[in-house]
Design an enzyme around this catalytic site. Structure first.
Site, PDB file in Angstrom:
ATOM      1  N   HIS A 118      -4.557  -2.878  -4.148  1.00 24.84           N
ATOM      2  CA  HIS A 118      -4.755  -3.737  -4.084  1.00 24.84           C
ATOM      3  C   HIS A 118      -6.016  -4.301  -3.183  1.00 24.84           C
ATOM      4  O   HIS A 118      -6.801  -5.079  -2.901  1.00 24.84           O
ATOM      5  CB  HIS A 118      -3.771  -5.309  -4.615  1.00 24.84           C
ATOM      6  N   HIS A 177       4.910  -4.504  -2.145  1.00 27.03           N
ATOM      7  CA  HIS A 177       4.347  -3.226  -0.564  1.00 27.03           C
ATOM      8  C   HIS A 177       5.053  -4.047   0.396  1.00 27.03           C
ATOM      9  O   HIS A 177       5.398  -5.113   0.866  1.00 27.03           O
ATOM     10  CB  HIS A 177       2.555  -3.668  -0.701  1.00 27.03           C
TER      11      HIS A 177
END
Length: 358
Positions: A118, A177
């Site tokens: 992303h 993450h």
């Protein structure tokens, strides 16, 4: 290794801090996670930019596809853990006192975690958009314009960093993450986008070049996967971990497996190549209507509307090969629609209306 454990455990502290103190911003952070989703490049940013400036639109798809391909290869090399399963499996916390990380419907991504796709997708595409917008203002020559250019420069790059930082924080907040993975993603994305500022050849690429590039990307990724499999290294090691530690099995998405992303990207690149080298594109986007603002606005509106309809096309996920083939076709259809089908239909409509009026 001790260094990585330290990096990870500090990352977990940051995630806990975000989840505890920024709960109120949860909706905004979820929204930013969607803004950073690489899939939006094909369905939103590309249709907008391609009609405004075909050079930028074309570059955007190349950057997104090559960037995501590098992201896949790096993920395979770096073996990055994701926080939501790492806290469950690590041995560094004494007697089962592993920290509690909250999970969300978009947490359970199944691929390895480093670098963040992303963060990388969002930084490479926004980098292309900002440099494109600034290249318009560089052409202004007089004194007042120089000040305006400086202001625009500061404004656009500030927007760029605000978006990147928000996407990064949102990926860390949902525990998908660690902080170092999103930082790595942002800088990797910028590098890919900057490299494409210096490759004008993609603008004149023939369908043959698109097909060759696709084959190279596919064969290299598959070859890499198979070679490591022969060495007894399983590159899909992260999928069982995701399935085991995800709080809700319904949140696991086949869309996020490594090969799903690869197939989606190859489809998009193929669709762009097919569209740009088609007769439909040449008659409509290179014809006399293409300069008209009305033509462009109609194309943008029709493209965005059609691509929203594509989101309703759900691909069956029970057989993996069928899923990959249909996913490729769906991804190829998107740029093909934007580049060839929609402009051709709009062009034909405008021609018939002109004939009627005459």
């Amino acid at each position: 290794s001790i260094k990585m454990d330290l990096l990870h455990s500090n990352g977990v502290l940051i995630i806990q801090h975000l989840q505890r103190d920024y709960r109120a911003y949860q909706d905004f952070l979820n929204f930013m996670s969607h803004v950073g989703d690489p899939r939006n490049i094909f369905s939103i940013y590309f249709p907008l930019w391609f009609q405004l400036n075909q050079v930028v639109g074309t570059k955007m798809i190349w950057v997104a596809v090559i960037g995501d391909w590098f992201n896949l290869i790096f993920k395979w090399i770096l073996f990055g853990h994701r926080p939501y399963w790492w806290v469950q499996e690590t041995m560094i916390y004494p007697n089962q006192s592993s920290p509690c990380l909250e999970q969300f419907p978009i947490t359970c991504e199944t691929g390895p975690g480093s670098p963040s796709g992303h963060a990388m997708g969002s930084s490479c595409v926004w980098y292309v958009m900002v440099t494109a917008a600034l290249s318009y203002t560089v052409r202004w020559k007089d004194k007042s314009a120089v000040t305006l250019h400086r202001l625009t420069w500061s404004f656009l790059w500030s927007i760029f960093w605000i978006i990147q930082i928000s996407v990064c924080i949102s990926r860390v907040f949902i525990a998908t993450h660690f902080p170092h993975q999103v930082i790595l993603g942002v800088f990797a994305g910028i590098l890919v986008a900057e490299a494409f500022e210096h490759t004008p050849a993609i603008q004149t690429a023939s369908l043959r070049i698109y097909i060759k590039t696709n084959l190279f990307l596919f064969i290299f990724a598959l070859g890499f996967y198979l070679v490591l499999k022969l060495l007894d290294i399983d590159l899909l090691w992260s999928v069982p971990k995701a399935k085991k530690w995800c709080a809700n099995p319904d949140w696991i998405n086949i869309d996020t497996t490594p090969f799903a992303g690869l197939v989606r990207n190859l489809g998009a690149l193929f669709g762009l190549g097919l569209g740009i080298n088609s007769e439909m594109f040449i008659t409509s986007c290179k014809g006399k209507n293409s300069c008209k603002i009305s033509f462009r606005i109609l194309c943008i509106a029709a493209s965005l509307a059609t691509l929203q309809l594509y989101n309703f096309v759900k691909i069956p996920t029970h057989t993996e090969y069928l899923f990959y083939i249909l996913s490729f076709c769906k991804s190829a259809a998107m740029p093909l629609t934007v580049v060839a089908l929609v402009p051709y239909c709009v062009h034909s409509l405008m021609r018939t209306t002109e004939k009627k009026l005459n």
